[in-house]
Design a protein around this motif. Structure first.
Motif, short mmCIF file in Angstrom:
data_model
loop_
_atom_site.label_atom_id
_atom_site.label_comp_id
_atom_site.label_asym_id
_atom_site.label_seq_id
_atom_site.Cartn_x
_atom_site.Cartn_y
_atom_site.Cartn_z
N ILE A 260 0.76 -1.17 0.14
CA ILE A 260 0.02 -0.04 -0.14
C ILE A 260 0.80 1.18 0.03
CG2 ILE A 260 -1.86 1.50 1.32
CD1 ILE A 260 -2.48 -1.37 2.43
N LEU A 261 1.84 1.28 0.83
CA LEU A 261 2.78 2.38 0.76
C LEU A 261 3.45 2.73 -0.34
CD1 LEU A 261 4.30 4.65 2.74
CD2 LEU A 261 5.95 2.76 3.31
N VAL A 262 3.93 1.62 -0.91
CA VAL A 262 4.88 1.85 -2.10
C VAL A 262 3.83 2.21 -3.32
CG1 VAL A 262 6.07 0.65 -4.01
CG2 VAL A 262 6.68 0.29 -1.63
N ARG A 263 2.64 1.61 -3.43
CA ARG A 263 1.67 2.13 -4.53
C ARG A 263 1.14 3.59 -4.26
NH1 ARG A 263 -2.44 -1.32 -3.29
NH2 ARG A 263 -3.46 0.29 -2.12
N GLU A 264 1.03 3.90 -3.14
CA GLU A 264 0.64 5.39 -2.91
C GLU A 264 1.43 6.47 -3.18
OE1 GLU A 264 -2.67 6.34 -2.80
OE2 GLU A 264 -3.05 4.18 -3.28
N THR A 265 3.01 5.89 -2.49
CA THR A 265 3.75 6.73 -2.59
C THR A 265 4.27 7.31 -4.13
OG1 THR A 265 4.69 6.30 -0.24
CG2 THR A 265 6.25 7.42 -1.72
N ARG A 266 4.37 6.22 -4.86
CA ARG A 266 4.85 6.44 -6.17
C ARG A 266 4.00 7.38 -7.09
NH1 ARG A 266 6.23 0.22 -7.73
NH2 ARG A 266 8.46 0.29 -6.90
N LYS A 267 2.88 7.70 -6.33
CA LYS A 267 1.88 8.62 -7.00
C LYS A 267 2.23 9.98 -6.60
CE LYS A 267 -2.10 5.25 -6.87
NZ LYS A 267 -3.31 5.11 -6.00
N GLU A 268 2.82 10.33 -5.65
CA GLU A 268 3.11 11.71 -5.21
C GLU A 268 4.02 12.50 -6.04
OE1 GLU A 268 4.62 11.90 -1.10
OE2 GLU A 268 3.66 9.96 -0.56
N GLU A 269 3.65 13.67 -5.96
CA GLU A 269 4.50 14.64 -6.87
C GLU A 269 6.14 14.64 -6.22
OE1 GLU A 269 4.80 19.42 -7.63
OE2 GLU A 269 2.91 18.57 -7.05
N GLY A 270 7.03 14.60 -7.15
CA GLY A 270 8.38 14.34 -6.63
C GLY A 270 9.13 13.34 -6.21
N CYS A 271 8.10 12.25 -6.42
CA CYS A 271 8.60 11.10 -6.03
C CYS A 271 9.22 10.43 -7.46
CB CYS A 271 7.60 9.98 -5.37
SG CYS A 271 8.35 8.15 -5.32
N LEU A 272 10.58 10.16 -7.23
CA LEU A 272 11.47 9.73 -8.84
C LEU A 272 11.57 8.32 -8.40
CD1 LEU A 272 13.80 12.69 -9.02
CD2 LEU A 272 11.66 12.29 -10.29
N GLN A 273 11.70 7.49 -7.20
CA GLN A 273 11.84 6.21 -7.23
C GLN A 273 11.38 5.86 -5.69
OE1 GLN A 273 16.31 5.11 -7.36
NE2 GLN A 273 15.79 2.96 -6.78
N TYR A 274 10.85 4.56 -5.48
CA TYR A 274 10.36 4.47 -4.18
C TYR A 274 10.47 2.85 -4.48
CZ TYR A 274 8.26 5.19 0.26
OH TYR A 274 7.95 5.26 1.57
N ASP A 275 11.46 2.14 -4.01
CA ASP A 275 11.38 0.53 -4.14
C ASP A 275 11.77 0.08 -2.91
OD1 ASP A 275 11.17 0.82 -7.19
OD2 ASP A 275 13.60 1.22 -7.34
N LEU A 276 11.17 -1.14 -2.66
CA LEU A 276 11.31 -2.17 -1.59
C LEU A 276 12.32 -3.37 -1.92
CD1 LEU A 276 10.48 -2.56 1.46
CD2 LEU A 276 8.77 -4.21 0.56
N ILE A 277 13.33 -3.20 -1.09
CA ILE A 277 14.42 -4.27 -1.20
C ILE A 277 14.34 -5.21 -0.08
CG2 ILE A 277 16.70 -4.90 -1.90
CD1 ILE A 277 15.27 -3.16 -4.04
N GLU A 278 14.19 -6.45 -0.05
CA GLU A 278 14.48 -7.57 0.96
C GLU A 278 16.05 -8.06 0.89
OE1 GLU A 278 12.41 -11.26 2.85
OE2 GLU A 278 11.90 -10.84 0.97
N ASP A 279 16.17 -7.82 2.19
CA ASP A 279 18.02 -8.42 2.30
C ASP A 279 17.78 -10.03 2.09
OD1 ASP A 279 20.21 -9.63 3.52
OD2 ASP A 279 20.29 -7.42 4.56
N LYS A 280 18.51 -10.44 0.82
CA LYS A 280 18.64 -11.78 0.69
C LYS A 280 19.37 -12.63 2.25
CE LYS A 280 22.69 -12.38 -2.19
NZ LYS A 280 23.14 -12.91 -3.41
N ASN A 281 20.06 -12.08 2.77
CA ASN A 281 20.83 -13.03 3.73
C ASN A 281 20.06 -12.67 5.16
OD1 ASN A 281 22.69 -13.95 2.15
ND2 ASN A 281 23.84 -11.97 2.09
N ASN A 282 19.24 -11.67 5.35
CA ASN A 282 18.77 -11.72 6.74
C ASN A 282 17.09 -11.70 6.59
OD1 ASN A 282 21.14 -10.93 8.31
ND2 ASN A 282 21.30 -9.57 6.71
N LYS A 283 16.61 -12.39 6.85
CA LYS A 283 15.00 -12.55 6.78
C LYS A 283 14.45 -11.66 7.68
CE LYS A 283 11.53 -15.83 6.73
NZ LYS A 283 11.19 -16.75 5.56
N GLY A 284 13.68 -10.47 7.26
CA GLY A 284 12.90 -9.93 8.01
C GLY A 284 13.56 -8.38 7.72
N THR A 285 14.68 -8.16 7.04
CA THR A 285 15.09 -6.87 7.06
C THR A 285 14.97 -6.42 5.47
OG1 THR A 285 16.97 -7.49 8.34
CG2 THR A 285 17.43 -5.76 6.87
#
Length: 96
Positions: A25-50
Motif C-alpha cells: 500500500i505504501l509503495v503504491r500510494e507513494t509512487r503517485k506523489e509529486e516529486g517521487c522519482l523512485q520508491y523501491d522496496l528491497i528485501e535483504d537476501k541474507n537477513n530474513k525480516g530486513t
C-alpha cells in the motif's frame, strides 16, 4: 537537487506477510506523489525480516510533504508493533 533516502526496517519474523501487505500500500500510494522519482522496496537476501526502502526525491521539500501523507502515517502506525528495532533512515545527495 535530488535527495536520496534509504530506510532500513527490521521486522519480527512473525509479521513478515503483514508487513509486506502494508509495504504494498505504501509503495503504491507513494509512487503517485509529486516529486517521487523512485520508491523501491528491497528485501535483504541474507537477513530474513530486513528490508530497505530505496527512495529518490526531486527535493527535500518533496520528501517533507511525503512525511505528512496519510498513507505514510498509517504505515508507521500499523507497523510499529511489528518492528524488532527502530527504523534507521539515511539521507544524502549523489556525489559521483
Amino acid at each position: 537537487m535530488n535527495l536520496y533516502v534509504v530506510a532500513l526496517f527490521k521486522f519480527n519474523e512473525n509479521y513478515l506477510m503483514e508487513a509486506v501487505e502494508r509495504f504494498q500500500i505504501l509503495v503504491r500510494e507513494t509512487r503517485k506523489e509529486e516529486g517521487c522519482l523512485q520508491y523501491d522496496l528491497i528485501e535483504d537476501k541474507n537477513n530474513k525480516g530486513t528490508f530497505f526502502m530505496v527512495e529518490l526525491w526531486e527535493s527535500e521539500e518533496h520528501l517533507n510533504r511525503h512525511n505528512g501523507q496519510d498513507h505514510l502515517l498509517d504505515f508507521r502506525r500499523d507497523v510499529s508493533k511489528m518492528l524488532e528495532s527502530s527504523t534507521q533512515i539515511y539521507k544524502g545527495s549523489k556525489i559521483l
